[in-house]
Design a protein around this motif. Sequence first.
Motif, PDB file in Angstrom:
ATOM      1  N   PRO A   1       7.250  36.114  26.691  1.00 47.68           N
ATOM      2  CA  PRO A   1       8.568  36.736  26.499  1.00 47.68           C
ATOM      3  C   PRO A   1       9.691  35.727  26.288  1.00 47.68           C
ATOM      4  CG  PRO A   1       8.085  36.641  28.829  1.00 47.68           C
ATOM      5  CD  PRO A   1       6.888  36.040  28.120  1.00 47.68           C
TER       6      PRO A   1
ATOM      7  N   THR B   1      12.007  35.316  23.892  1.00 46.49           N
ATOM      8  CA  THR B   1      13.322  35.857  23.524  1.00 46.49           C
ATOM      9  C   THR B   1      13.958  36.605  24.688  1.00 46.49           C
ATOM     10  OG1 THR B   1      12.660  36.049  21.209  1.00 46.49           O
ATOM     11  CG2 THR B   1      14.557  37.355  21.926  1.00 46.49           C
ATOM     12  N   ARG B   2      13.189  37.423  25.367  1.00 42.88           N
ATOM     13  CA  ARG B   2      13.742  38.236  26.463  1.00 42.88           C
ATOM     14  C   ARG B   2      14.325  37.356  27.568  1.00 42.88           C
ATOM     15  NH1 ARG B   2      10.881  43.340  29.609  1.00 42.88           N
ATOM     16  NH2 ARG B   2      12.397  43.474  31.320  1.00 42.88           N
TER      17      ARG B   2
ATOM     18  N   SER C   1      17.237  34.572  26.064  1.00 42.98           N
ATOM     19  CA  SER C   1      18.489  35.162  25.572  1.00 42.98           C
ATOM     20  C   SER C   1      19.295  35.791  26.702  1.00 42.98           C
ATOM     21  CB  SER C   1      18.203  36.222  24.503  1.00 42.98           C
ATOM     22  OG  SER C   1      17.459  37.296  25.054  1.00 42.98           O
ATOM     23  N   SER C   2      18.750  35.763  27.923  1.00 41.83           N
ATOM     24  CA  SER C   2      19.440  36.356  29.071  1.00 41.83           C
ATOM     25  C   SER C   2      20.372  35.332  29.713  1.00 41.83           C
ATOM     26  CB  SER C   2      18.428  36.849  30.107  1.00 41.83           C
ATOM     27  OG  SER C   2      17.758  35.759  30.714  1.00 41.83           O
TER      28      SER C   2
ATOM     29  N   ALA D   1      15.473  37.278  34.969  1.00 41.75           N
ATOM     30  CA  ALA D   1      14.741  37.854  33.838  1.00 41.75           C
ATOM     31  C   ALA D   1      13.240  37.650  34.005  1.00 41.75           C
ATOM     32  CB  ALA D   1      15.220  37.239  32.533  1.00 41.75           C
TER      33      ALA D   1
END
Length: 324
Positions: free
Chosen positions: A112, A114-115, A118-119, A125
């Motif tokens: 993950p 990007t998840r 990008s947080s 996250a």
Amino acid sequence: MNYVNESIRDLISSQYPNVAGLIATRRGKVALEYFAPGISSQTPIHLSSVTKSIFSMLIGVALKQGEIQSIEQRVLEFFPDYALKRGEKTLPHLRIKELLSMTAPYKFKSEPYTRIYSSHDWTMASLDLLGGKGEVGQFKYTTPALHVLSGLLSKATGQCVADYANKALFAPLGIAHVKSITLNGRQQHLDFTRSARDRGWVADPRGDNTPGWGLVLSTSDLIRLAHLYLANGIWEGQRLLPSTWIHQSTSEQSRWGERRYGYLWWLMPDINNGYCALGDGGNALLISPNDEVVVAITSYFVPRPKDRVTLFTEHLLPLLVSEF
């Protein structure tokens, strides 16, 4: 005097052309060196996942200093305010050791990146993705979701990982200070992973440094870190790491097919007690304690580089043992 073997030099330049620097030692003395043009033993290179094994060292430091009591501790002990998702029954029971051995279950099938990246808070996250219905004890390698460990160590020590490393590990070894590096956006991430040359350690927007990648050190720095393990955790008369942690972290804790894993260290079963740190692009730190051999390799990033373990087991180790 440093020994340069022309056959090894030819082998590296022809079959491992992205090697930036290589230092090999036997019994604490430099035996082989190789550096690409413009590179020296002090040139910083992004170590990629070799960062994981250095982070494992910091867990050992924290255990010695009592900031972490045991790797049997539950992860959520360090995040008492974390709100569990409805139906989540696995996460409350997960321990530090399952993160370190890559045997914790996660709620994703593919990494993950990007998840998490990008947080605003990479620790939270990644914590949100930990647990679920997967089986505890089954090997599942991850880099971004390992960021839980960074938040955990920061909470345990009261400081960011880079500051803790500078004070408790790097400074005693004579390794120069690293600063935190903040990346903004996908392109900066890509540029960094492929060509970072400034000493430092990537951190999320909250200042928590990445435990699975993002550390930029030199080939010489890697040799010092490895020699600390060969010296059973003692450097210039000062104990920095518990000998028990060195043994535990480099002993088999999990398996992935035929590959064996310790606590953020890969094991080399063909070499008695051998272990290594491996990073994307061909960065590597390879250690054979019984032979008192260390090889540190820093590399320019290329996809799918030729295997460094084979270079070590088939070429470097036999030469070092026979001639030094």
